[in-house]
Design a protein around this motif. Structure first.
Motif, mmCIF file in Angstrom:
data_model
loop_
_atom_site.group_PDB
_atom_site.id
_atom_site.type_symbol
_atom_site.label_atom_id
_atom_site.label_comp_id
_atom_site.label_asym_id
_atom_site.label_seq_id
_atom_site.Cartn_x
_atom_site.Cartn_y
_atom_site.Cartn_z
ATOM 1 N N ASN A 1 0.825 -1.205 0.000
ATOM 2 C CA ASN A 1 0.000 0.000 0.000
ATOM 3 C C ASN A 1 0.860 1.257 0.000
ATOM 4 O OD1 ASN A 1 -2.513 -1.235 -0.071
ATOM 5 N ND2 ASN A 1 -2.672 -1.393 2.154
ATOM 6 N N LYS A 2 1.941 1.212 0.772
ATOM 7 C CA LYS A 2 2.832 2.369 0.822
ATOM 8 C C LYS A 2 3.506 2.576 -0.538
ATOM 9 C CE LYS A 2 5.177 3.139 4.596
ATOM 10 N NZ LYS A 2 6.199 3.068 5.674
ATOM 11 N N GLN B 1 -6.849 9.374 -7.282
ATOM 12 C CA GLN B 1 -7.795 8.606 -6.455
ATOM 13 C C GLN B 1 -7.113 7.372 -5.852
ATOM 14 O OE1 GLN B 1 -11.977 8.695 -7.515
ATOM 15 N NE2 GLN B 1 -11.955 6.460 -7.572
ATOM 16 N N ASN B 2 -6.238 6.740 -6.631
ATOM 17 C CA ASN B 2 -5.479 5.599 -6.106
ATOM 18 C C ASN B 2 -4.595 6.008 -4.940
ATOM 19 O OD1 ASN B 2 -6.441 3.493 -7.586
ATOM 20 N ND2 ASN B 2 -4.776 3.461 -9.087
ATOM 21 N N LEU B 3 -3.981 7.183 -5.070
ATOM 22 C CA LEU B 3 -3.140 7.693 -3.982
ATOM 23 C C LEU B 3 -3.948 7.836 -2.699
ATOM 24 C CD1 LEU B 3 -0.593 9.146 -2.796
ATOM 25 C CD2 LEU B 3 -1.585 11.265 -3.652
ATOM 26 N N SER C 1 -5.990 3.161 3.250
ATOM 27 C CA SER C 1 -5.677 1.793 3.690
ATOM 28 C C SER C 1 -4.551 1.795 4.712
ATOM 29 C CB SER C 1 -5.274 0.925 2.492
ATOM 30 O OG SER C 1 -6.346 0.781 1.601
ATOM 31 N N LYS C 2 -3.521 2.589 4.452
ATOM 32 C CA LYS C 2 -2.384 2.675 5.370
ATOM 33 C C LYS C 2 -2.814 3.241 6.722
ATOM 34 C CE LYS C 2 0.643 5.976 5.028
ATOM 35 N NZ LYS C 2 1.696 6.881 4.510
ATOM 36 N N LEU D 1 -5.098 12.720 5.707
ATOM 37 C CA LEU D 1 -5.782 12.752 4.408
ATOM 38 C C LEU D 1 -5.729 14.148 3.787
ATOM 39 C CD1 LEU D 1 -8.859 10.426 5.017
ATOM 40 C CD2 LEU D 1 -6.817 9.959 3.663
ATOM 41 N N GLN D 2 -5.776 15.169 4.633
ATOM 42 C CA GLN D 2 -5.641 16.533 4.119
ATOM 43 C C GLN D 2 -4.267 16.708 3.473
ATOM 44 O OE1 GLN D 2 -8.198 18.941 4.345
ATOM 45 N NE2 GLN D 2 -6.882 20.046 2.910
#
Length: 693
Positions: A408-409, A571-573, A579-580, A669-670
């Motif tokens: 994920n990372k 969006q994937n990022l 998830s992380k 997230l920001q």
């Protein structure tokens, strides 16, 4: 894993260099590591930095714990017999040596100041000739002093002992906080370690376990079983050294799984393992993170088949008189033991917490027969391979989880890289970013709504618990501190309870009295169902914090913006960042919920400490009555304030958890949103690696 004797060796097929390397978790992790090294900092991807899972092992000395561990790790006589449980004060843990091929012991010592203080206490116990003298503490004091300083050392005064050259040697020895033993030879290693975890009553002196806080034994060639796992001995508590006692209690709540080890002949009748487990169940379940229990019946090969046939009323028709008669009896007893243990579990309070089939398993093992083919049991019949598989599966599940975190990372970094490869529609990107920010506010509002609802329910349950506790606490206190029979010697038990701030464990661990837990019982009882719904040990409840975080996302399926390459990768990022974050928060939730649950008992203990100290100082005629009156009066006077404080600590802890989750999600997230907006195509080297991977 190392060879397990000629009978147990595995045949390995020669590898064909032309065959493609299988895509294992190790291969995936290494590829992800290489990607991250190219686009990030190497210190951020240290696999060893993740805290290992702990398996706690209960069982008295002589139950076969050392032999069991030696068999599981495939190294005969790895641990000295009686090592696990030999010294009730020393915490012993076993893990994989990931650095070299040596057997290593890291021996953590108490400080010189701690030993000087403890030594004064030990001599004070031995000098006590009053009616209130505590025989158990005196026995422990004599054992420790003679174990370390030699025979008749207990006959000396403290001043005489301090003038002994042995005393000076030990002072120098305690100038270090950690002693390391490392040896490639197993036999030599075992001999060196023995003096720090055992002692001999027939040959006292120069046994150092009274100075030891904990021992970590690291074993080579067992990564498959223990790369991410620590095996921890959980002996009884109540040691007069507070540092060791506190260490034991902190380790207990870290257990992800528990093994109860008992001689098969005593598995049902012996109260100790069941009693200790029952006493500690709150620290393991709602106040801990234990997800499963294995009950392990040992020494199954130790049998007189004729005697067993008589006691079990087995006929010759049922058990033919042939060369396999003993084996047949062993397997018959194994099945009977499994049935009885499972029945006992089903009727116990423990079942209330560990209530699914896969959370409680019973094993019947023979460590001796695993190594010795002459004992006429097949490897599978010793059930050591089943335990190995259990460990291997647990270890692999952690490895998969770590691999997922790595991937994920890596995917997050690559999404940023790839986003720089496409033409950017600045207006569309800004609109998408604004949508993310809007969704973040909306998801935070949903999170607030959930937490407020749970807080309200928890508040009501706690209020009921406070009400019940205020009504029952005085009677519960009287019951606990009043002897059941004639009361002879109970004043010593009560004195020991007060000296240990409300908790007494007998040396043999057959008597456990805990006033703080008793006082907290009604509050715990009233919040139990809701707490298990909010913080389940395993599975889903529909109300858990974990499930609410699972639902949290700022990516909405009904987006108003058309799909494009740049938006896809941004969006994937965000998805990978979510998830992380969720993986990190799941671990934080477990740690925080332990603190929340234990805050009830801790608050009560802190409120009672002045009373315990005052009661512990009571001496002379009628001391037991004075201690009882003091404890009862204090509970009665403090009950309203004490239980309400405990309630507020729980609510404060829950609110802090909410704030931690909200702030973590919002801040991270920001930042991810801003990163996705500002990223330019600086680094493309990782892209090819990911495509190859």
């Amino acid at each position: 894993m190392a060879s397990q004797g000629s009978k147990r060796k595995r045949d390995h097929e020669s590898s064909d260099s032309s065959i493609e390397t299988p895509l294992t978790t190790d291969v995936i992790t290494e590829n992800a590591r290489q990607i991250l090294q190219r686009v990030s900092y190497s210190h951020q991807i240290d696999k060893g930095s993740r805290e290992k899972a702990t398996i706690g092992i209960f069982g008295k000395s002589g139950e076969g714990k050392s032999s069991l561990l030696s068999a599981i790790l495939g190294k005969q006589d790895l641990l000295p017999s009686g090592c696990f449980g030999a010294c009730t004060a020393v915490v012993i843990q076993v893990e994989a040596n990931m650095n070299d091929s040596n057997y290593t012991a890291e021996i953590e010592l108490i400080s010189k100041e701690e030993w000087e203080k403890e030594l004064k206490d030990l001599f004070r116990y031995m000098k006590d000739d009053s009616e209130d003298r505590n025989e158990e503490l005196i026995e422990i004091a004599v054992e420790k002093i003679t174990t370390l300083y030699g025979a008749n050392a207990d006959q000396k005064t403290l001043e005489e002992l301090q003038n002994d050259e042995k005393f000076a040697e030990i002072e120098i020895f305690l100038s270090i906080s950690m002693k390391i033993i490392s040896n490639s030879n197993l036999s030599e290693f075992t001999i060196e370690v023995t003096s720090f975890i055992q002692h001999s009553q027939s040959n006292p002196g120069d046994w150092y376990w009274p100075l030891v806080k904990s021992v970590t034994i690291k074993i080579p060639d067992c990564n498959e079983l223990l790369e991410h796992i620590v095996l921890l001995d959980l002996p009884g508590t109540g040691d007069c050294n507070k540092t060791r006692d506190d260490l034991w209690k902190s380790k207990l709540s870290e257990c992800s799984s528990v093994w109860i080890v008992s001689d098969i002949n005593r598995a049902i009748t012996d109260r100790d393992p069941w009693g200790i487990l029952k006493h500690c169940i709150e620290e393991l379940g709602p106040g801990g993170k234990c997800k499963s229990i294995n009950f392990i019946c040992t020494k199954t090969d130790d049998m007189n088949q004729q005697e067993y046939m008589r006691s079990a009323r087995l006929s010759r028709k049922q058990i033919p008189d042939d060369k396999d008669q003993k084996k047949t009896c062993i397997l018959h007893r194994n099945e009977h033991a499994k049935t009885r243990v499972k029945e006992k579990f089903e009727n116990s309070e423990i079942k209330k917490i560990f209530n699914t089939d896969n959370q409680f398993q019973v094993f019947t093992v023979s460590s001796n027969a695993f190594f010795d083919c002459n004992l006429n049991l097949e490897s599978s019949e010793t059930e050591i391979p089943k335990l190995q598989d259990d460990l291997r599966t647990f270890n692999k599940s952690i490895n998969i989880e770590l691999t997922r975190d790595y991937v994920n990372k890596a995917k997050g970094h690559l999404s940023l890289i790839q986003s720089g490869q496409f033409d950017k529609d600045k207006k569309t990107t800004e609109m998408k970013v604004n949508e993310f920010k809007k969704n973040l506010r909306k998801s935070q509002a949903e999170l607030d709504k959930y937490f407020n609802s749970i807080y309200k329910n928890l508040d009501q349950c706690l209020s009921k618990g406070v009400e019940e506790s205020v009504k029952s606490c005085v009677a519960a206190t009287k019951k606990l501190i009043t002897p059941n029979k004639d009361g002879r010697g109970f004043h010593k038990v009560l004195g020991a309870l007060c000296k240990s701030n409300g908790c007494y464990w007998s040396k043999n661990r057959d008597v456990i009295l805990d006033l703080n837990k008793t006082l907290a019982k009604d509050v715990h009882k009233c919040i139990f169902d809701d707490f298990c719904q909010i913080f389940p040990v395993t599975g889903k409840t529909g109300k858990s914090v974990q499930e609410q975080i699972d639902k949290f996302s700022i990516i909405q399926s009904d987006s108003a913006y058309p799909s494009s390459d740049i938006l896809h990768y941004i969006q994937n990022l965000i998805k990978n960042e979510e998830s992380k974050l969720k993986a990190v928060l799941y671990r934080d939730i477990v740690d925080r919920k332990k603190e929340i649950y234990s805050s009830i008992r801790i608050t009560i203990a802190n409120e009672m400490v002045p009373c315990y100290k005052q009661a512990a100082a009571v001496r002379g005629t009628g001391s037991m009555k004075k201690m009882q009156d003091l404890l009862i009066t204090t509970v009665d006077e403090k009950k309203e304030d004490m239980f309400n404080k405990a309630k507020m600590e729980v609510l404060k802890g829950f609110n802090n958890l909410k704030l931690h989750i909200k702030h973590t999600l919002e801040d991270e997230l920001q930042e991810a949103i801003e990163r996705s907006q500002s990223q330019t195509s600086k680094d493309t080297e990782g892209l090819k690696s990911w495509r190859d991977f």
